[in-house]
Design a protein around this motif. Structure first.
Motif, PDB file in Angstrom:
ATOM      1  N   LEU A 260       0.617  -1.251   0.018  1.00 25.42           N
ATOM      2  CA  LEU A 260      -0.471   0.066   0.150  1.00 25.42           C
ATOM      3  C   LEU A 260       0.543   1.028  -0.124  1.00 25.42           C
ATOM      4  N   SER A 261       2.151   1.011   0.521  1.00 28.39           N
ATOM      5  CA  SER A 261       2.849   2.411   1.040  1.00 28.39           C
ATOM      6  C   SER A 261       2.750   2.719  -0.637  1.00 28.39           C
ATOM      7  N   PHE A 262       3.790   1.507  -1.244  1.00 28.52           N
ATOM      8  CA  PHE A 262       3.962   2.036  -3.001  1.00 28.52           C
ATOM      9  C   PHE A 262       3.246   2.473  -3.536  1.00 28.52           C
ATOM     10  N   LEU A 263       1.880   1.949  -3.317  1.00 29.98           N
ATOM     11  CA  LEU A 263       0.955   2.711  -4.470  1.00 29.98           C
ATOM     12  C   LEU A 263       0.357   4.127  -3.724  1.00 29.98           C
ATOM     13  N   GLN A 264       0.991   4.231  -2.916  1.00 30.86           N
ATOM     14  CA  GLN A 264       0.728   5.487  -2.477  1.00 30.86           C
ATOM     15  C   GLN A 264       2.030   6.608  -2.268  1.00 30.86           C
ATOM     16  N   ALA A 265       3.241   5.674  -2.447  1.00 27.94           N
ATOM     17  CA  ALA A 265       4.405   6.538  -2.992  1.00 27.94           C
ATOM     18  C   ALA A 265       3.653   6.755  -4.151  1.00 27.94           C
ATOM     19  N   LYS A 266       3.680   6.084  -5.417  1.00 27.70           N
ATOM     20  CA  LYS A 266       3.058   6.428  -6.981  1.00 27.70           C
ATOM     21  C   LYS A 266       2.626   7.445  -6.703  1.00 27.70           C
ATOM     22  N   GLU A 267       0.783   7.966  -6.362  1.00 27.30           N
ATOM     23  CA  GLU A 267       0.629   8.639  -6.430  1.00 27.30           C
ATOM     24  C   GLU A 267       0.859   9.777  -5.879  1.00 27.30           C
ATOM     25  N   ALA A 268       1.704  10.002  -5.789  1.00 30.29           N
ATOM     26  CA  ALA A 268       2.536  11.038  -5.079  1.00 30.29           C
ATOM     27  C   ALA A 268       3.637  11.568  -5.799  1.00 30.29           C
ATOM     28  N   GLY A 269       3.642  10.635  -6.791  1.00 27.53           N
ATOM     29  CA  GLY A 269       4.588  11.588  -8.196  1.00 27.53           C
ATOM     30  C   GLY A 269       6.369  10.849  -7.821  1.00 27.53           C
ATOM     31  N   LEU A 270       6.142   9.585  -6.943  1.00 25.12           N
ATOM     32  CA  LEU A 270       7.743   9.206  -6.981  1.00 25.12           C
ATOM     33  C   LEU A 270       8.729   8.358  -8.204  1.00 25.12           C
ATOM     34  N   PHE A 271       7.156   7.984  -8.825  1.00 31.32           N
ATOM     35  CA  PHE A 271       7.817   7.488 -10.715  1.00 31.32           C
ATOM     36  C   PHE A 271       6.943   8.585 -11.049  1.00 31.32           C
ATOM     37  N   SER A 272       8.160   8.703 -12.514  1.00 28.25           N
ATOM     38  CA  SER A 272       7.186   9.769 -13.301  1.00 28.25           C
ATOM     39  C   SER A 272       6.601   8.962 -14.655  1.00 28.25           C
ATOM     40  N   ALA A 273       6.067   9.814 -15.134  1.00 30.61           N
ATOM     41  CA  ALA A 273       5.024   8.522 -15.595  1.00 30.61           C
ATOM     42  C   ALA A 273       5.882   8.857 -17.287  1.00 30.61           C
ATOM     43  N   LYS A 274       7.060   8.834 -17.943  1.00 30.41           N
ATOM     44  CA  LYS A 274       7.717   8.521 -18.920  1.00 30.41           C
ATOM     45  C   LYS A 274       8.268   7.397 -19.350  1.00 30.41           C
TER      46      LYS A 274
END
Ligand code: AMP
Ligand code: FES
Ligand code: ZN
Length: 326
Positions: A260-274
């Protein structure tokens, strides 16, 4: 241990949720959870035609049962891989999937890889020389391709797989150990159909523990294949699952939190959509979307096999029987 809802005898204690439930309450609780996640991640609605990929295992049969009980229109797809492992792994899986479909009056599509394309998965692994003697990589390629084709040919709007939390956490761990950016960007409960010909993919069980699924199918009296695929023995995924279970043992809920923290981090922009949008075009041969120039990797793989085995040139126009596709 007592059921928290009714005080009856509990059949399962979920330390991660601080919740123990009796059989009846558990059989009601789990589908409610799944329904919540289907809504939360906007996976599909009751207007969608869902294709559930069923392997004969507890997760996918349990998922099919839950979707059916929740009132979704869900047909099944079983892919015959031709894996024996000394105990007829594929045959048994097919039989259990067919039995479940018949008992519940549900429609199951069956695609046998050998009958349709001319070789079994283990044979394919040897001929193609991919995956260092293990069939898992060609197997994955074939399953993804066939699931997508059947969803497309049969007019399904979503493809659902039985990946559970343990599966997702194990893959996440591997992708993190490798810092595999592209995979991390695309690992999600929902993979939208980014272009025509690609099915929308969903994992309604991504927050359900493997143990919870086992308890559900057993309590529901669903017969499933207990054995793992014989080729999974010694895999990195199983090793990662063991590690995560050790963590969970010490700290109940750790697995869920990791995911879940992974999903949240992603939501918060941890990884660029590039990295997320690979360049896709239609395969020259079969028309399915692919990143490879010219033919897709599925077609190239089978070209090679046809050469070695002297098979006729077959590109099925549809993987869904005409009478069933209406
Ligand atoms: P696995 O990769 O074996 O952990 O399976 C993950 C998910 O893929 C399962 O929960 C099923 O939804 C689907 N799946 C695996 N094997 C098959 C198969 N032979 N036929 C159809 N779907 C499958
Ligand atoms: Fe595909 Fe095991 S090699 S399920
Ligand atoms: Zn192709």
């Amino acid at each position: 241990m007592k059921c928290r809802k009714c005080g009856g005898t509990a059949v399962i204690n979920m330390r991660q949720h601080k919740l123990a439930l009796c059989a009846d309450d558990y059989l009601a609780w789990l589908p409610e959870q799944v329904q919540r996640f289907i809504e939360k991640y906007e996976m599909f609605t009751r207007d969608d035609r869902v294709l559930v990929a069923v392997s004969g295992g507890k997760d996918s049969l349990g998922l099919w049962d839950i979707l059916h009980r929740l009132g979704y229109q869900a047909d099944g797809l079983y892919i015959g891989l031709g894996i024996d492992g000394g105990f007829g792994y594929s045959d048994q899986s097919r039989e259990l999937s067919e039995r479940f479909a018949n008992e519940h009056g549900l429609k199951l599509h069956v695609v046998e890889v050998e009958q349709t394309y001319g070789a079994t998965i283990p044979e394919l692994a040897v001929i193609s020389n991919r995956g260092h003697g293990k069939p898992c990589s060609v197997c994955g390629l074939n399953k993804r391709y066939i699931m997508n084709r059947v969803a497309h040919d049969g007019g399904y709007t979503v493809l659902a797989t039985g990946h559970n939390l343990d599966d997702e956490a194990a893959v996440l761990m591997q992708n993190t150990l490798n810092w595999a950016g592209g995979y991390l960007v695309r690992q999600a409960p929902v993979l939208p159909a980014s272009r025509p010909g690609l099915a929308r993919k969903v994992k309604p069980l991504c927050r359900i523990y493997e143990r919870e699924m086992a308890a559900y199918t057993i309590t529901r009296g669903i017969e499933y294949i207990y054995d793992e695929c014989p080729h999974a023995v010694g895999s990195t995924t199983l090793y990662n699952k063991e590690l995560l279970n050790q963590l969970e043992e010490k700290r109940p809920g750790a697995k869920l939190q990791f995911y879940l923290s992974f999903l949240q981090a992603k939501e918060a922009g941890l990884f660029s959509a590039k990295a997320s949008e690979p360049d896709l075009h239609a395969c020259d041969r079969c028309g399915q979307p692919t990143t490879a120039p010219g033919e897709c990797s599925f077609c190239r793989l089978w070209d090679k096999v046809r050469g070695v085995k002297n098979l006729p040139d077959r590109v099925p126009a549809s993987l869904v029987a005409p009478a069933l596709s209406a």
